[in-house]
Design a protein around this motif. Sequence first.
Motif, PDB file in Angstrom:
ATOM      1  N   VAL A   1       0.837  -1.203   0.000  1.00  0.00           N
ATOM      2  CA  VAL A   1       0.000   0.000   0.000  1.00  0.00           C
ATOM      3  C   VAL A   1       0.872   1.253   0.000  1.00  0.00           C
ATOM      4  N   LEU A   2       1.868   1.294   0.871  1.00  0.00           N
ATOM      5  CA  LEU A   2       2.730   2.476   0.949  1.00  0.00           C
ATOM      6  C   LEU A   2       3.538   2.681  -0.333  1.00  0.00           C
ATOM      7  N   GLN A   3       4.055   1.612  -0.895  1.00  0.00           N
ATOM      8  CA  GLN A   3       4.855   1.727  -2.118  1.00  0.00           C
ATOM      9  C   GLN A   3       3.997   2.155  -3.313  1.00  0.00           C
ATOM     10  N   TYR A   4       2.687   1.970  -3.207  1.00  0.00           N
ATOM     11  CA  TYR A   4       1.773   2.420  -4.264  1.00  0.00           C
ATOM     12  C   TYR A   4       1.571   3.940  -4.214  1.00  0.00           C
ATOM     13  N   HIS A   5       2.150   4.586  -3.217  1.00  0.00           N
ATOM     14  CA  HIS A   5       2.076   6.042  -3.094  1.00  0.00           C
ATOM     15  C   HIS A   5       3.367   6.731  -3.521  1.00  0.00           C
ATOM     16  N   VAL A   6       4.330   5.956  -4.036  1.00  0.00           N
ATOM     17  CA  VAL A   6       5.654   6.502  -4.356  1.00  0.00           C
ATOM     18  C   VAL A   6       6.034   6.126  -5.786  1.00  0.00           C
ATOM     19  N   THR A   7       6.556   7.111  -6.511  1.00  0.00           N
ATOM     20  CA  THR A   7       7.100   6.852  -7.840  1.00  0.00           C
ATOM     21  C   THR A   7       8.488   7.482  -7.928  1.00  0.00           C
ATOM     22  N   PRO A   8       9.426   6.805  -8.588  1.00  0.00           N
ATOM     23  CA  PRO A   8      10.762   7.386  -8.734  1.00  0.00           C
ATOM     24  C   PRO A   8      10.713   8.614  -9.643  1.00  0.00           C
ATOM     25  N   GLY A   9      11.519   9.606  -9.323  1.00  0.00           N
ATOM     26  CA  GLY A   9      11.561  10.827 -10.115  1.00  0.00           C
ATOM     27  C   GLY A   9      10.765  11.931  -9.436  1.00  0.00           C
ATOM     28  N   VAL A  10      10.887  13.133  -9.994  1.00  0.00           N
ATOM     29  CA  VAL A  10      10.153  14.282  -9.459  1.00  0.00           C
ATOM     30  C   VAL A  10       9.126  14.705 -10.494  1.00  0.00           C
ATOM     31  N   TYR A  11       7.865  14.607 -10.123  1.00  0.00           N
ATOM     32  CA  TYR A  11       6.760  15.010 -10.989  1.00  0.00           C
ATOM     33  C   TYR A  11       6.049  16.194 -10.349  1.00  0.00           C
ATOM     34  N   LYS A  12       6.384  17.389 -10.826  1.00  0.00           N
ATOM     35  CA  LYS A  12       5.708  18.587 -10.337  1.00  0.00           C
ATOM     36  C   LYS A  12       4.270  18.573 -10.842  1.00  0.00           C
ATOM     37  N   ALA A  13       3.370  19.165 -10.075  1.00  0.00           N
ATOM     38  CA  ALA A  13       1.953  19.182 -10.426  1.00  0.00           C
ATOM     39  C   ALA A  13       1.732  19.736 -11.830  1.00  0.00           C
ATOM     40  N   GLU A  14       2.427  20.817 -12.174  1.00  0.00           N
ATOM     41  CA  GLU A  14       2.224  21.461 -13.477  1.00  0.00           C
ATOM     42  C   GLU A  14       2.716  20.617 -14.641  1.00  0.00           C
ATOM     43  N   ASN A  15       3.514  19.588 -14.367  1.00  0.00           N
ATOM     44  CA  ASN A  15       4.029  18.735 -15.433  1.00  0.00           C
ATOM     45  C   ASN A  15       3.238  17.442 -15.614  1.00  0.00           C
ATOM     46  N   LEU A  16       2.302  17.178 -14.718  1.00  0.00           N
ATOM     47  CA  LEU A  16       1.491  15.967 -14.839  1.00  0.00           C
ATOM     48  C   LEU A  16       0.348  16.221 -15.820  1.00  0.00           C
ATOM     49  N   LYS A  17       0.060  15.242 -16.656  1.00  0.00           N
ATOM     50  CA  LYS A  17      -0.929  15.389 -17.730  1.00  0.00           C
ATOM     51  C   LYS A  17      -2.091  14.418 -17.540  1.00  0.00           C
ATOM     52  N   ASP A  18      -3.252  14.835 -18.031  1.00  0.00           N
ATOM     53  CA  ASP A  18      -4.443  14.000 -17.960  1.00  0.00           C
ATOM     54  C   ASP A  18      -4.197  12.670 -18.675  1.00  0.00           C
ATOM     55  N   GLY A  19      -4.504  11.571 -17.992  1.00  0.00           N
ATOM     56  CA  GLY A  19      -4.342  10.244 -18.563  1.00  0.00           C
ATOM     57  C   GLY A  19      -2.943   9.654 -18.396  1.00  0.00           C
ATOM     58  N   GLN A  20      -2.026  10.432 -17.852  1.00  0.00           N
ATOM     59  CA  GLN A  20      -0.654   9.952 -17.671  1.00  0.00           C
ATOM     60  C   GLN A  20      -0.618   8.801 -16.663  1.00  0.00           C
ATOM     61  N   LYS A  21       0.149   7.783 -16.983  1.00  0.00           N
ATOM     62  CA  LYS A  21       0.338   6.630 -16.091  1.00  0.00           C
ATOM     63  C   LYS A  21       1.684   6.780 -15.398  1.00  0.00           C
ATOM     64  N   LEU A  22       1.688   6.596 -14.092  1.00  0.00           N
ATOM     65  CA  LEU A  22       2.924   6.639 -13.314  1.00  0.00           C
ATOM     66  C   LEU A  22       3.233   5.244 -12.797  1.00  0.00           C
ATOM     67  N   GLY A  23       4.443   4.796 -13.024  1.00  0.00           N
ATOM     68  CA  GLY A  23       4.883   3.509 -12.486  1.00  0.00           C
ATOM     69  C   GLY A  23       5.267   3.686 -11.024  1.00  0.00           C
ATOM     70  N   MET A  24       4.517   3.060 -10.160  1.00  0.00           N
ATOM     71  CA  MET A  24       4.753   3.201  -8.731  1.00  0.00           C
ATOM     72  C   MET A  24       5.785   2.171  -8.268  1.00  0.00           C
ATOM     73  N   VAL A  25       6.328   2.383  -7.090  1.00  0.00           N
ATOM     74  CA  VAL A  25       7.394   1.526  -6.569  1.00  0.00           C
ATOM     75  C   VAL A  25       6.929   0.076  -6.398  1.00  0.00           C
ATOM     76  N   ASN A  26       5.655  -0.154  -6.179  1.00  0.00           N
ATOM     77  CA  ASN A  26       5.162  -1.525  -6.005  1.00  0.00           C
ATOM     78  C   ASN A  26       4.938  -2.239  -7.336  1.00  0.00           C
ATOM     79  N   ALA A  27       5.399  -1.637  -8.444  1.00  0.00           N
ATOM     80  CA  ALA A  27       5.329  -2.213  -9.797  1.00  0.00           C
ATOM     81  C   ALA A  27       3.932  -2.151 -10.413  1.00  0.00           C
ATOM     82  N   GLN A  28       3.049  -1.350  -9.861  1.00  0.00           N
ATOM     83  CA  GLN A  28       1.740  -1.114 -10.470  1.00  0.00           C
ATOM     84  C   GLN A  28       1.685   0.328 -10.966  1.00  0.00           C
ATOM     85  N   ASN A  29       0.714   0.625 -11.806  1.00  0.00           N
ATOM     86  CA  ASN A  29       0.550   1.974 -12.334  1.00  0.00           C
ATOM     87  C   ASN A  29      -0.577   2.699 -11.618  1.00  0.00           C
TER      88      ASN A  29
END
Length: 192
Positions: free
Chosen positions: A126-154
């Motif tokens: 559960v906790l690793q599903y809240h973390v993704t490697p890299g820095v994603y600023k709010a203004e750079n995130l796009k609608d529909g974008q998938k983020l690979g989380m540390v627990n290997a899910q998107n």
Amino acid sequence: MKRSKEIFASAVILIVMFAACSSNQPGAEEATAATELAEVSQSARAGGQASVKDDESQKDIVKVAAGSADHSTLIKAIQAAGLVDALANAGPFTVFAPTNEAFNKLPAGTVDDLLKPENLAQLKNVLQYHVTPGVYKAENLKDGQKLGMVNAQNATVSVKDGKLKINGANVVASVRASNGIIHIVDAVLLPQ
């Protein structure tokens, strides 16, 4: 040529060793610096990266969250999962940090169950599903974008009318840290 470099390097080492051996006792400043370095080194060995005391640098993700009264449940969970040092390391990380209120929205007893030692793997997931490697600023995130989380899910980002969400959880604020960025969310992200 190679042999000359080796001889030169050996000579430099000998000179440094000779200078160190022939010098008098270290001055007060040198002794203080050596003592501080030893204390930091001992602290790091005893408790990992998160235990290093540094009141001057920008705070890492764990220290920022620990300084927030609204994230005490998250910090308790991170500690129970043994993830403090992982999140205090250099990163960079983007963390979607649920507030205490977000944890309170879960069915009664869920948090207490996750904190039990026998549920450690589930808590980490559960906790690793809240973390993704890299820095994603709010203004750079796009609608529909998938983020690979540390627990290997998107996890899926959505942006509508300028409001940012991750898997339906609202991003209510963002805070920079020395090793990444924290997006505060109003719901706990649950892995599939």
